[in-house]
Design an enzyme around this catalytic site. Structure first.
Site, short mmCIF file in Angstrom:
data_model
loop_
_atom_site.label_atom_id
_atom_site.label_comp_id
_atom_site.label_asym_id
_atom_site.label_seq_id
_atom_site.Cartn_x
_atom_site.Cartn_y
_atom_site.Cartn_z
N LEU A 146 0.87 -1.18 0.00
CA LEU A 146 0.00 0.00 0.00
C LEU A 146 0.90 1.23 0.00
O LEU A 146 1.97 1.23 0.61
CB LEU A 146 -0.90 0.03 1.24
CG LEU A 146 -1.90 -1.12 1.41
CD1 LEU A 146 -2.68 -0.93 2.72
CD2 LEU A 146 -2.86 -1.21 0.24
N ASP A 147 0.47 2.30 -0.69
CA ASP A 147 1.21 3.55 -0.68
C ASP A 147 1.32 4.08 0.75
O ASP A 147 0.48 3.78 1.61
CB ASP A 147 0.51 4.62 -1.53
CG ASP A 147 0.44 4.24 -3.00
OD1 ASP A 147 1.22 3.37 -3.43
OD2 ASP A 147 -0.41 4.82 -3.70
N VAL A 148 2.33 4.91 0.98
CA VAL A 148 2.51 5.54 2.29
C VAL A 148 1.24 6.28 2.71
O VAL A 148 0.83 6.23 3.87
CB VAL A 148 3.70 6.52 2.25
CG1 VAL A 148 3.77 7.35 3.53
CG2 VAL A 148 5.01 5.76 2.07
#
Length: 314
Positions: A146-148
Site C-alpha cells: 500500500l502507498d505511504v
C-alpha cells in the site's frame, strides 16, 4: 567534472534501439537502464552517457543505431530493516503463516531508498513477528503493498510456503482486493471498468501514468454514494500496479480527493481537512495458504477519512 569512464565504472556500450528513435537522451538512458529520469539526467550531465563518443545535452534527440557509451553508478546498498514500533498499526490476524495488519497513514510497506519513516516490516519486527525471508532483503515477506498515504488492510507472509502461495495468488488474480475511494465529481457511467496500461510517467519522477506499451492494468468501480462535489466509490482491482487507482481515476479527470500529486483540487482538499488522498484498502480476501479456507479481513475508515466523508454528507 571528472567522468566515471576514467574511474572504471560499470561501463555499457550498445546501439540505440529503433523504439527509442527521436527520444531525449536522458529519457532514452532512463528507459534502457531502468533509472529514474533525475538519475539519468545527472548521468548525462556528468559526461557518463556519450552518443557516438561525444557528450551531448539531456535534450539531445537520439537516433536509432547511434552508439551509446554509458557508465552506470555503483549500485546502492539495500536499506536495512529497523525494528520500530508504529503507533496506530493494528495486527488484525496472525498465525504461523500470515500476519494481517491495518496500516495507518504515513507508514511505508517496507524500507526503500530515500524513505526514513516507519514501515510495516519494521513494526512487525518490533513486536516480535518473524517474517518470511523470501523476496528482496528489504521487503522480505511482502506480497503486496500500500502507498505511504493509503490506509487499510495489508497481508504479509510469515512462512516460506505462505510467501510462495500468496505471490502466486496475487500474480494469477486469485485475491479479492477491495478499496473505497472518494473521487472528485460524478463518474459517467456510475459503474464501469478502466482498462488502461500503466508505467512510469515519461517526465515526472515518482509519478505513474497511462502510457502506450505500459503494463496491463484493470480497475473495476461502482459508485456507492454521490455528493455535490464528489463520489464515494467501491473499487476492485484485477491488477496491482503502483498508484493504479490514483492514476486511473486521475486519467478519467476524477482524481481521488486530496491527491494533489495526481491533480486533485487543493481547495476541496483543504475544506475537507485532507493532507493525503481519500483512498482506503477496505477489505482483502484469499485462500489461506495452509488450510485452503477462504479468509476475509475488513478495515473501518480511519478518523481523517471518516471526518471528510461526514463533511461531504453534511
Amino acid at each position: 567534472m571528472t567522468s566515471a569512464f576514467a574511474a572504471g565504472g560499470d561501463h555499457r556500450s550498445l546501439p540505440v534501439p529503433d523504439g527509442l528513435d527521436g527520444m531525449r537522451l536522458d529519457q532514452a538512458v532512463a528507459r534502457l537502464f531502468g533509472l529514474s529520469r533525475t538519475a539519468a539526467a545527472a548521468l548525462v550531465d556528468a559526461g557518463d552517457a556519450l552518443v557516438d563518443g561525444t557528450a551531448r545535452p539531456n535534450s539531445h534527440k537520439v537516433k536509432a543505431g547511434s552508439w551509446l557509451d554509458v557508465t552506470l553508478p555503483a549500485p546502492v546498498a539495500p536499506p536495512t530493516i529497523v525494528p520500530q514500533a508504529v503507533p496506530g498499526l493494528r495486527v488484525v490476524y496472525a498465525d504461523d503463516d500470515i500476519v494481517v495488519v491495518d496500516k495507518p497513514v504515513g507508514v511505508a510497506a517496507h524500507p526503500s531508498p530515500g524513505w526514513t519513516g516507519p514501515t510495516v516490516i519494521g513494526a512487525l519486527a518490533a513486536i516480535g513477528h518473524r517474517i518470511s525471508t523470501s523476496g528482496a532483503a528489504e521487503r522480505q515477506g511482502v506480497v503486496h503493498r500500500l502507498d505511504v498515504g493509503t490506509t487499510g488492510i495489508m497481508a504479509v507472509a510469515k512462512s516460506e510456503h505462505a510467501y510462495t502461495a500468496l505471490k502466486r495468488a496475487f500474480k494469477y488474480r486469485e485475491v479479492d482486493k477491495g478499496y473505497h475511494a472518494v473521487v472528485q465529481g460524478h463518474l459517467d457511467p456510475l459503474r464501469g471498468t478502466v482498462d488502461a496500461p500503466i508505467d512510469r510517467h515519461p517526465t515526472h519522477d515518482y509519478r505513474w501514468a497511462v502510457v502506450s506499451g505500459g503494463k496491463p492494468s484493470i480497475t473495476h468501480y461502482d459508485t456507492l454514494e454521490a455528493f455535490p462535489a464528489a463520489s464515494l466509490v467501491d473499487v476492485r482491482l484485477e491488477t496491482g500496479r503502483t498508484h493504479q487507482i490514483r492514476v486511473h481515476f486521475s486519467t478519467m479527470r476524477h482524481p481521488c480527493v486530496g491527491d494533489l500529486t495526481y491533480g486533485a483540487d487543493p481547495t476541496l482538499s483543504a475544506r475537507l481537512g485532507l493532507s493525503r488522498q481519500w483512498l482506503h484498502a477496505r477489505e482483502l480476501s484469499f485462500l489461506h495458504p495452509r488450510t485452503g479456507d477462504e479468509v476475509r479481513f475488513v478495515s473501518d475508515y480511519p478518523d481523517d477519512l471518516e471526518r471528510a466523508l461526514q463533511i461531504l454528507r453534511d
